[in-house]
Design an enzyme around this catalytic site. Sequence first.
Site, PDB file in Angstrom:
ATOM      1  N   ALA A  98       0.850  -1.185   0.000  1.00 32.89           N
ATOM      2  CA  ALA A  98       0.000   0.000   0.000  1.00 32.89           C
ATOM      3  C   ALA A  98       0.889   1.239   0.000  1.00 32.89           C
ATOM      4  O   ALA A  98       2.114   1.145  -0.095  1.00 32.89           O
ATOM      5  CB  ALA A  98      -0.923  -0.021   1.217  1.00 32.89           C
TER       6      ALA A  98
ATOM      7  N   GLN B 204       3.774  -2.329   3.527  1.00 34.35           N
ATOM      8  CA  GLN B 204       3.587  -3.577   2.797  1.00 34.35           C
ATOM      9  C   GLN B 204       3.538  -4.716   3.806  1.00 34.35           C
ATOM     10  O   GLN B 204       3.964  -4.572   4.952  1.00 34.35           O
ATOM     11  CB  GLN B 204       4.702  -3.794   1.777  1.00 34.35           C
ATOM     12  CG  GLN B 204       6.097  -3.890   2.340  1.00 34.35           C
ATOM     13  CD  GLN B 204       7.158  -3.799   1.251  1.00 34.35           C
ATOM     14  OE1 GLN B 204       7.100  -2.954   0.353  1.00 34.35           O
ATOM     15  NE2 GLN B 204       8.159  -4.673   1.322  1.00 34.35           N
TER      16      GLN B 204
ATOM     17  N   LYS C  86       3.295  -6.464   8.986  1.00 29.54           N
ATOM     18  CA  LYS C  86       3.088  -5.184   8.304  1.00 29.54           C
ATOM     19  C   LYS C  86       4.269  -4.280   8.617  1.00 29.54           C
ATOM     20  O   LYS C  86       4.550  -3.981   9.777  1.00 29.54           O
ATOM     21  CB  LYS C  86       1.781  -4.542   8.772  1.00 29.54           C
ATOM     22  CG  LYS C  86       1.451  -3.231   8.073  1.00 29.54           C
ATOM     23  CD  LYS C  86       0.096  -2.690   8.528  1.00 29.54           C
ATOM     24  CE  LYS C  86      -0.239  -1.383   7.833  1.00 29.54           C
ATOM     25  NZ  LYS C  86      -1.576  -0.862   8.244  1.00 29.54           N
TER      26      LYS C  86
ATOM     27  N   ASP D  23     -11.641   4.234   7.747  1.00 28.31           N
ATOM     28  CA  ASP D  23     -11.103   3.958   6.416  1.00 28.31           C
ATOM     29  C   ASP D  23     -11.572   2.597   5.892  1.00 28.31           C
ATOM     30  O   ASP D  23     -10.752   1.755   5.506  1.00 28.31           O
ATOM     31  CB  ASP D  23      -9.573   4.014   6.459  1.00 28.31           C
ATOM     32  CG  ASP D  23      -8.956   4.176   5.076  1.00 28.31           C
ATOM     33  OD1 ASP D  23      -9.671   4.624   4.154  1.00 28.31           O
ATOM     34  OD2 ASP D  23      -7.760   3.870   4.918  1.00 28.31           O
TER      35      ASP D  23
END
Length: 571
Positions: A202, A206, A222, A354
């Site tokens: 992203a 990542q 992550k 989000d």
Amino acid sequence: MPILRPTAAQNLGSQWICRGCLQQRLQSSWATAPSSTTYQKTSVRNVRRRRIIWATVGGSLCFGAITSFQDVKHGAAVIQRSARVFGALVLNINDYRTVLNSKEKGKDEDGWQSMLKACHQRCAHRTLRVLEQNGSIFIKLGQHLSSMNYLLPVEWTRTFIPLQDRCPESSYEAIEQMFIDDTGQPIAAHFDNFDRQPIGAASLAQVHLATMKDTGAKVAVKVQHPALTEWVPLDLALTRLTFSTLRYFFPEYDLEWLSNEMELSLPQELDFALEGKNAIVTREYFKMIKDSPLVVPDVYWGRKRILVMEYIAGHRTDDLGYLDSNAIDRDEVSAALARIFNEMIFGDTPLHCDPHGGNIAIRRNDKRTGHNFDVILYDHGLYRDIPLQMRRNYAKLWLAVIDADEKGMRHYAHEVAGVTDDQFPLFASAITGRDYRAVTTSVVSTRTEEEKEVVSGAMGDGMLQELVQLLGQLPRMVLLILKTNDLTRNLDESLQTREGPVRNFLILARYCSRMVFREQMDVIRSRGSMLWVLQRLGAWSSYLRVEAKLSLYEWYVFFRRLARLSPLASI
């Protein structure tokens, strides 16, 4: 970069504005655009003044880049990143000014509209190249802009769509060094196996698959892109300067609130230790809710730039082939999403702000009672605590919307967001995604082609300008709630459900009525009246009547679906 003036026929995306109800406010069309004295070079003095402005902006960029980031080793790269932004900014503003001048010079409407569309496309491609070259938070900014089809011309949003899946990957060597810097140990000290190739990347991070050294558990690791630490301060400054410059040249399209919100949200999203805490809070909260299908991956440990989580895989909500082949009912998935996010808005837990398609997954689970699927929620970096009084007023606002009570809507729109009577029609369309006439008659209905045509005709320059100004004035918390509403609405539309909006509005009404009931009980307790027993019984019976009506109606909708009858148009 300048993002200006969609055509009068441009669709406002998911937000529908009524032409009839706002006719007076649509008088501001291209005929009332700023006069030629604003945009044309009418004198040598104006030419010199503009040159001074550009020199000042350019000098500020270079001076700020050099003096504010002395610790950055690659000074040439700092200047290069700044020059890309500044170059695109100058070219785009000049491009739009040239097109605006042609309008003032009497260019025919059809020819001018073609010129404007071409200008949108040129500037969007020019900006896309800068976003891709600079990377870092510019990718995230582009992703956010690509979803703003209610505000930006289609040429911009369409051009930025590839940024959703075109995110840079950091090298394994850079990740290894970050582990050493942050934990004092290499990757091998933490994991038996660590896949060098990420399973997803992203804009900010990542994810790699790995195996825990002590337990052998399969985990998702992550990791933040290491370069962000170096570039985020500069890139935020460049973003702020860009929108400030646009505000100076085009004050009627003030988008500075975008950079302001990014400056507030980004530090939270870059703190993976905080994300881990958010995930744990959400996981524990929904464990207490009976039959909730929400699954939040467990968190093993985290640092500011590293987060180790339980690995849980699933399929995107818009993977309809997976849902259908596994006999997962799309309508039930839609209802589950509605319950999850209404619980976050009206319950006693922070709101995940989000919920886009990449942060939610579905997997089949035959062990569940009532559902045969799980809803997996990822990326817990952006959360907000909604103040209790705002939750209560927001619930009353939605109950007024569902009842088509315009007086109540106006009152609670002001209580929630400080919206004036003049701003209310636009705000009502923004929170519901509907034509204002539908809001004041029956928002719990399916959008018709006629409504879409009305919206297409109603969207003009004056309305876009008012929308930009309204968004800039709303409280930041309200903006995030609107963003969450818009994202969940898009999720629901991607499921292509058979029931339409009726069931989700029934679910919303249930959460709102529960919120109001709880407030009534708190008020009764605080008064300490001798009649508190009777008052509580009255509030309880009133709530039960509403709950019974909503339950009966939801069962009615369910049986209509079983009988394969057409969905209800409204309630």
